[in-house]
Design an enzyme around this catalytic site. Structure first.
Site, PDB file in Angstrom:
ATOM      1  CG  HIS A  81      13.184  -4.086 -14.135  1.00  0.00           C
ATOM      2  ND1 HIS A  81      14.045  -4.676 -15.029  1.00  0.00           N
ATOM      3  CD2 HIS A  81      12.399  -5.083 -13.670  1.00  0.00           C
ATOM      4  CE1 HIS A  81      13.773  -5.980 -15.100  1.00  0.00           C
ATOM      5  NE2 HIS A  81      12.778  -6.237 -14.269  1.00  0.00           N
TER       6      HIS A  81
ATOM      7  CG  HIS B  68      -0.162   0.037   2.535  1.00  0.00           C
ATOM      8  ND1 HIS B  68       0.222   1.200   3.147  1.00  0.00           N
ATOM      9  CD2 HIS B  68       0.287  -0.965   3.319  1.00  0.00           C
ATOM     10  CE1 HIS B  68       0.871   0.930   4.260  1.00  0.00           C
ATOM     11  NE2 HIS B  68       0.936  -0.392   4.385  1.00  0.00           N
TER      12      HIS B  68
END
Length: 202
Positions: free
Chosen positions: A134, A125
């Protein structure tokens, strides 16, 4: 739909698109080494200027190359999201980003443009992932982590909650990040330690 990049990374993205029933007409590549990728024809990237493209994904693993091409190409960029990915409906994902098998992204995460969330990565979250970043396979980001533009987080790395990782950072495989990381740093180990800095040429 078209791809730019016929590497192994491109193969995975193509497989995602095919698994979701999307049609891929062609794969462009600067230096084609084979005639096709998963039965889709590969053609020289030089032909891009002479065709009209409905949508394109930059299927290139190198973050700097993706950024350069994204700025250069005047096309609509698409996303690829594997059907096994578990994505909260309360997230934002930028154009050109690819989400691979087994990825989990929890509420209020913000994922930038042209990112790679590789196989099995976890984004908890309130995380913020910058453009062209990446997250390698098996990366785990706890809540409220920020990852800067162009940063590469290596396979199996873990980042504790509330950490800020700067732009164009390289996090080595299996690293454990327990404190903030400055821009351009290269970090390895458990706990993660800076061993050098990347060149600032992005």
């Amino acid at each position: 739909m078209s791809l730019f990049g016929a590497s192994g990374h491109g193969k995975v993205i193509l497989d995602i698109l095919q698994s979701t029933g999307q049609s891929v007409d062609v794969v462009y590549d600067d230096y084609p080494k084979q005639p096709s990728l998963l039965e889709v024809p590969i053609v020289p990237a030089s032909t891009l200027d002479s065709v009209k493209i409905d949508s394109l994904i930059l299927s290139i693993g190198n973050n700097k190359v993706r950024k350069r091409l994204a700025k250069k190409l005047n096309v609509t960029f698409a996303n690829a999201i594997h059907p096994s990915a578990i994505l909260s409906k309360h997230i934002a994902i930028g154009e050109g980003t690819v989400v691979m098998a087994g990825v989990k992204v929890n509420p209020d995460a913000v994922i930038g443009k042209h990112c790679i969330l590789n196989t099995g990565a976890i984004v908890e979250h309130d995380c913020k992932i910058g453009d062209f970043a990446h997250l390698s396979p098996g990366v785990a980001l706890a809540g409220n982590v920020t990852v800067g533009e162009g940063t590469h987080v290596g396979i199996g790395s873990c980042v504790i909650q509330g950490i800020t990782i700067g732009k164009w950072v390289t996090i080595g495989a299996g690293a454990v990040i327990i404190k903030d990381v400055p821009d351009y740093a290269v970090v390895v180990g458990n706990p993660g330690k800076i061993i050098k800095y990347n060149l600032q040429d992005e």
